[in-house]
Design a protein around this motif. Structure first.
Motif, PDB file in Angstrom:
ATOM      1  N   PHE A   8      53.946  10.100   4.496  1.00 26.11           N
ATOM      2  CA  PHE A   8      52.872   9.441   5.225  1.00 26.11           C
ATOM      3  C   PHE A   8      51.644  10.341   5.273  1.00 26.11           C
ATOM      4  N   PRO A   9      50.451   9.738   5.384  1.00 26.19           N
ATOM      5  CA  PRO A   9      49.241  10.551   5.511  1.00 26.19           C
ATOM      6  C   PRO A   9      49.309  11.399   6.780  1.00 26.19           C
ATOM      7  N   LYS A  10      48.519  12.437   6.821  1.00 21.40           N
ATOM      8  CA  LYS A  10      48.465  13.284   8.014  1.00 21.40           C
ATOM      9  C   LYS A  10      47.659  12.590   9.104  1.00 21.40           C
ATOM     10  N   GLY A  11      47.870  13.005  10.330  1.00 20.06           N
ATOM     11  CA  GLY A  11      47.086  12.510  11.446  1.00 20.06           C
ATOM     12  C   GLY A  11      47.630  11.243  12.072  1.00 20.06           C
ATOM     13  N   LYS A  12      46.769  10.599  12.861  1.00 22.97           N
ATOM     14  CA  LYS A  12      47.168   9.429  13.638  1.00 22.97           C
ATOM     15  C   LYS A  12      47.625   8.275  12.756  1.00 22.97           C
ATOM     16  N   LEU A  13      46.912   8.029  11.641  1.00 23.25           N
ATOM     17  CA  LEU A  13      47.302   6.933  10.750  1.00 23.25           C
ATOM     18  C   LEU A  13      48.722   7.139  10.231  1.00 23.25           C
ATOM     19  N   GLY A  14      49.041   8.344   9.820  1.00 23.41           N
ATOM     20  CA  GLY A  14      50.386   8.642   9.331  1.00 23.41           C
ATOM     21  C   GLY A  14      51.441   8.418  10.401  1.00 23.41           C
ATOM     22  N   GLN A  15      51.129   8.821  11.631  1.00 27.65           N
ATOM     23  CA  GLN A  15      52.064   8.603  12.739  1.00 27.65           C
ATOM     24  C   GLN A  15      52.256   7.114  12.990  1.00 27.65           C
ATOM     25  N   GLN A  16      51.161   6.360  12.908  1.00 23.98           N
ATOM     26  CA  GLN A  16      51.263   4.917  13.120  1.00 23.98           C
ATOM     27  C   GLN A  16      52.057   4.249  12.003  1.00 23.98           C
ATOM     28  N   LEU A  17      51.826   4.648  10.761  1.00 27.01           N
ATOM     29  CA  LEU A  17      52.583   4.067   9.645  1.00 27.01           C
ATOM     30  C   LEU A  17      54.065   4.416   9.750  1.00 27.01           C
ATOM     31  N   GLU A  18      54.355   5.615  10.212  1.00 25.70           N
ATOM     32  CA  GLU A  18      55.749   6.008  10.404  1.00 25.70           C
ATOM     33  C   GLU A  18      56.403   5.152  11.500  1.00 25.70           C
ATOM     34  N   LEU A  19      55.649   4.861  12.545  1.00 26.18           N
ATOM     35  CA  LEU A  19      56.150   3.987  13.602  1.00 26.18           C
ATOM     36  C   LEU A  19      56.368   2.566  13.067  1.00 26.18           C
ATOM     37  N   VAL A  20      55.441   2.083  12.246  1.00 24.75           N
ATOM     38  CA  VAL A  20      55.608   0.764  11.618  1.00 24.75           C
ATOM     39  C   VAL A  20      56.900   0.751  10.795  1.00 24.75           C
ATOM     40  N   TYR A  21      57.157   1.819  10.060  1.00 24.89           N
ATOM     41  CA  TYR A  21      58.384   1.925   9.264  1.00 24.89           C
ATOM     42  C   TYR A  21      59.611   1.757  10.162  1.00 24.89           C
ATOM     43  N   GLU A  22      59.620   2.493  11.270  1.00 24.04           N
ATOM     44  CA  GLU A  22      60.768   2.431  12.192  1.00 24.04           C
ATOM     45  C   GLU A  22      60.906   1.040  12.816  1.00 24.04           C
ATOM     46  N   ILE A  30      50.057  -0.414  21.960  1.00 21.12           N
ATOM     47  CA  ILE A  30      48.829  -1.219  22.026  1.00 21.12           C
ATOM     48  C   ILE A  30      47.866  -0.790  20.922  1.00 21.12           C
ATOM     49  N   ASP A  31      47.694   0.523  20.758  1.00 13.35           N
ATOM     50  CA  ASP A  31      46.811   1.033  19.695  1.00 13.35           C
ATOM     51  C   ASP A  31      47.304   0.583  18.324  1.00 13.35           C
ATOM     52  N   LEU A  32      48.619   0.658  18.115  1.00 12.64           N
ATOM     53  CA  LEU A  32      49.192   0.234  16.840  1.00 12.64           C
ATOM     54  C   LEU A  32      48.910  -1.248  16.587  1.00 12.64           C
ATOM     55  N   ALA A  33      49.035  -2.058  17.615  1.00 12.92           N
ATOM     56  CA  ALA A  33      48.814  -3.505  17.477  1.00 12.92           C
ATOM     57  C   ALA A  33      47.385  -3.822  17.057  1.00 12.92           C
ATOM     58  N   LYS A  34      46.441  -2.954  17.405  1.00 16.03           N
ATOM     59  CA  LYS A  34      45.023  -3.191  17.124  1.00 16.03           C
ATOM     60  C   LYS A  34      44.539  -2.545  15.821  1.00 16.03           C
ATOM     61  N   THR A  35      45.344  -1.665  15.230  1.00 13.56           N
ATOM     62  CA  THR A  35      44.891  -0.859  14.098  1.00 13.56           C
ATOM     63  C   THR A  35      45.063  -1.579  12.768  1.00 13.56           C
ATOM     64  N   LYS A  36      44.006  -1.505  11.953  1.00  9.96           N
ATOM     65  CA  LYS A  36      44.036  -2.063  10.595  1.00  9.96           C
ATOM     66  C   LYS A  36      43.992  -0.925   9.592  1.00  9.96           C
ATOM     67  N   MET A  37      44.562  -1.177   8.433  1.00  8.65           N
ATOM     68  CA  MET A  37      44.560  -0.179   7.353  1.00  8.65           C
ATOM     69  C   MET A  37      43.110   0.100   6.946  1.00  8.65           C
ATOM     70  N   PRO A  38      42.697   1.361   6.933  1.00  3.78           N
ATOM     71  CA  PRO A  38      41.289   1.676   6.659  1.00  3.78           C
ATOM     72  C   PRO A  38      40.925   1.788   5.170  1.00  3.78           C
ATOM     73  N   PHE A  39      41.920   1.748   4.279  1.00  2.62           N
ATOM     74  CA  PHE A  39      41.619   1.935   2.857  1.00  2.62           C
ATOM     75  C   PHE A  39      42.710   1.313   2.001  1.00  2.62           C
ATOM     76  N   GLY A  40      42.456   1.288   0.706  1.00  3.30           N
ATOM     77  CA  GLY A  40      43.481   0.902  -0.261  1.00  3.30           C
ATOM     78  C   GLY A  40      43.688  -0.598  -0.399  1.00  3.30           C
ATOM     79  N   LYS A  41      44.790  -0.921  -1.020  1.00  2.56           N
ATOM     80  CA  LYS A  41      45.144  -2.297  -1.356  1.00  2.56           C
ATOM     81  C   LYS A  41      45.178  -3.207  -0.124  1.00  2.56           C
ATOM     82  N   TYR A  42      45.595  -2.667   1.003  1.00  4.84           N
ATOM     83  CA  TYR A  42      45.737  -3.474   2.223  1.00  4.84           C
ATOM     84  C   TYR A  42      44.657  -3.158   3.262  1.00  4.84           C
TER      85      TYR A  42
END
Length: 73
Positions: free
Chosen positions: A42-56, A9-21
């Motif tokens: 991946f970046p450290k912390g929650k964002l990195g974990q979420q991006l890794e999950l998106v990858y999977e 649910i958290d992943l579904a609501k999260t937007k990229m906080p910086f950069g091109k996207y």
């Protein structure tokens, strides 16, 4: 089982906080960019974990699962 659900649910609501996207839902970031992060690290912390999950999820063709959650929340 509930914590895993909350992670999705958290992943579904999260937007990229910086950069091109910046401002793009993580699940909607193009696959090539997620693969680039996977190769770079991946970046450290929650964002990195979420991006890794998106990858999977993208690797396994499960993006629609997150999009269904987005429609319900």
């Amino acid at each position: 089982m509930i914590p895993d659900r909350q992670i999705l649910i958290d992943l579904a609501k999260t937007k990229m906080p910086f950069g091109k996207y910046k401002g793009t839902f993580l699940i909607d970031i193009p696959e090539y960019y997620i693969v680039w992060y996977h190769n770079k690290g991946f970046p450290k912390g929650k964002l990195g974990q979420q991006l890794e999950l998106v990858y999977e999820l993208k690797l396994n063709g499960l993006e629609d699962m997150i999009r269904k959650i987005q429609k319900n929340y």
